[in-house]
Design a protein around this motif. Structure first.
Motif, mmCIF file in Angstrom:
data_model
loop_
_atom_site.group_PDB
_atom_site.id
_atom_site.type_symbol
_atom_site.label_atom_id
_atom_site.label_comp_id
_atom_site.label_asym_id
_atom_site.label_seq_id
_atom_site.Cartn_x
_atom_site.Cartn_y
_atom_site.Cartn_z
ATOM 1 N N CYS A 175 0.857 -1.184 0.000
ATOM 2 C CA CYS A 175 0.000 0.000 0.000
ATOM 3 C C CYS A 175 0.891 1.230 0.000
ATOM 4 O O CYS A 175 1.910 1.277 0.691
ATOM 5 C CB CYS A 175 -0.899 -0.005 1.223
ATOM 6 N N CYS A 179 -6.072 3.873 6.982
ATOM 7 C CA CYS A 179 -6.098 3.613 5.543
ATOM 8 C C CYS A 179 -7.034 2.429 5.281
ATOM 9 O O CYS A 179 -6.844 1.354 5.841
ATOM 10 C CB CYS A 179 -4.687 3.296 5.045
ATOM 11 N N CYS A 210 -5.201 -0.831 3.627
ATOM 12 C CA CYS A 210 -4.286 -1.741 4.341
ATOM 13 C C CYS A 210 -4.532 -1.776 5.831
ATOM 14 O O CYS A 210 -3.847 -2.503 6.546
ATOM 15 C CB CYS A 210 -2.841 -1.373 4.037
#
Ligand SMILES: [Zn+2]
Length: 290
Positions: free
Chosen positions: A237, A270, A273
């Motif tokens: 990511c 996020c 991830c």
């Protein structure tokens, strides 16, 4: 065995193939998002499909896949690059369903058989191209196949699979075989016959077979030419604390100040991830003053 992806073609020019193993990347996604068995199978199939499509459709860009079905998993989003980097998430990672009548994870019911699959291809230059097809079954492989047939009018065979047990993700991977205009009806029969004879993709992987062996097994009867080196695959990511701070800078200063005074920090997660980022009070005050 390390995850990887490679491309091949048959000597007679009738078939183009891309094949990937994604076991570790799917295990990483499972751990990061605390996925149920069903969600592991679903996200794993979409991640594998994303990598295969990225490898087929772009050299240096990215393919973004979104499955939006009427099943309990909600949306599944995946970004994949031809260099083997992939990330993804599912809206409801804890959803677990009973096995289907074949004894497999019921990905079709979990994603749902009504809805859409969106594909966005960014070549790394120019405008990204996006398209959408109705879901065929929600089983992922058949949906990707429908997209390929509708987008380039050539026949294709898509196989994606994830084998996960109490000990974790044991095997994950898949392949796309594109039938080029030179192919005949026998070509399709031969490949389908090979797949039935030799077993599923994850079955072959669990017997210790590597990318090239599996591909040659599935393309038994054809003269297979490997076109690329094996590209390593990884869950990756691009988020970072720096990007999170950059995103905060866009907010009005008064809002940054109130986060500093009232919450004592800013917190962000996020989606792709599941990484958490924190910015402390002093840093927020610095941002508000800058
Ligand atoms: Zn991230």
């Amino acid at each position: 065995m390390e995850d990887g992806i490679l491309k091949a073609m048959t000597a007679d020019g009738s078939i183009r193939a891309v094949i990937a193993t994604t076991t570790k990347a799917v295990a990483c996604a499972r751990e990061r998002h605390e996925l149920s068995y069903t969600a592991t199978a679903a996200l794993g199939r979409v991640m594998t499909s994303g990598l295969l499509l990225a490898s087929l459709m772009t050299r240096q860009g990215q393919v973004a896949l979104k499955f939006q079905g009427n099943g309990p998993l909600g949306r599944i989003l995946v970004d994949a690059q031809p260099n083997g980097k992939v990330r993804g998430y599912v809206d409801n990672p804890q959803v677990e369903l009973p096995l289907n009548s074949l004894g497999n994870f019921d990905v079709g019911a979990a994603i749902g058989n009504s809805g859409f699959m969106h594909v966005m291809v960014d070549h790394g230059f120019g405008r990204p191209y996006s398209s959408m097809v109705e879901l065929a079954t929600g089983e992922v492989g058949e949906d990707v196949n429908r997209f390929l047939v509708s987008s380039d009018q050539t026949g294709s065979i898509v196989v994606v699979g994830v084998h996960v047990s109490k000990t974790g993700v044991e095997a994950a991977g898949g392949l796309i075989i594109q039938l080029l205009p030179d192919h005949t009806e026998e070509t399709i029969c031969q490949i389908e016959n090979n797949i039935t004879t030799f077993g599923t993709f994850t079955f072959l992987m669990r017997r210790g077979m590597g990318l090239e062996d599996i591909l040659k097994r599935i393309l038994t009867g054809f003269d297979v030419h490997i076109l690329t080196d094996v590209e390593p695959v990884q869950f990756y990511c691009k988020c970072s604390k720096e990007r999170f701070v950059e995103a905060l800078k866009i907010l009005p200063k008064t809002e940054i100040l109130s986060m500093a005074e009232e919450d004592g920090q800013a917190e962000g997660r996020c989606h792709f991830c599941n990484e958490f980022y924190y910015v402390g009070r002093e840093s927020l005050l610095d941002l508000a003053r800058s």
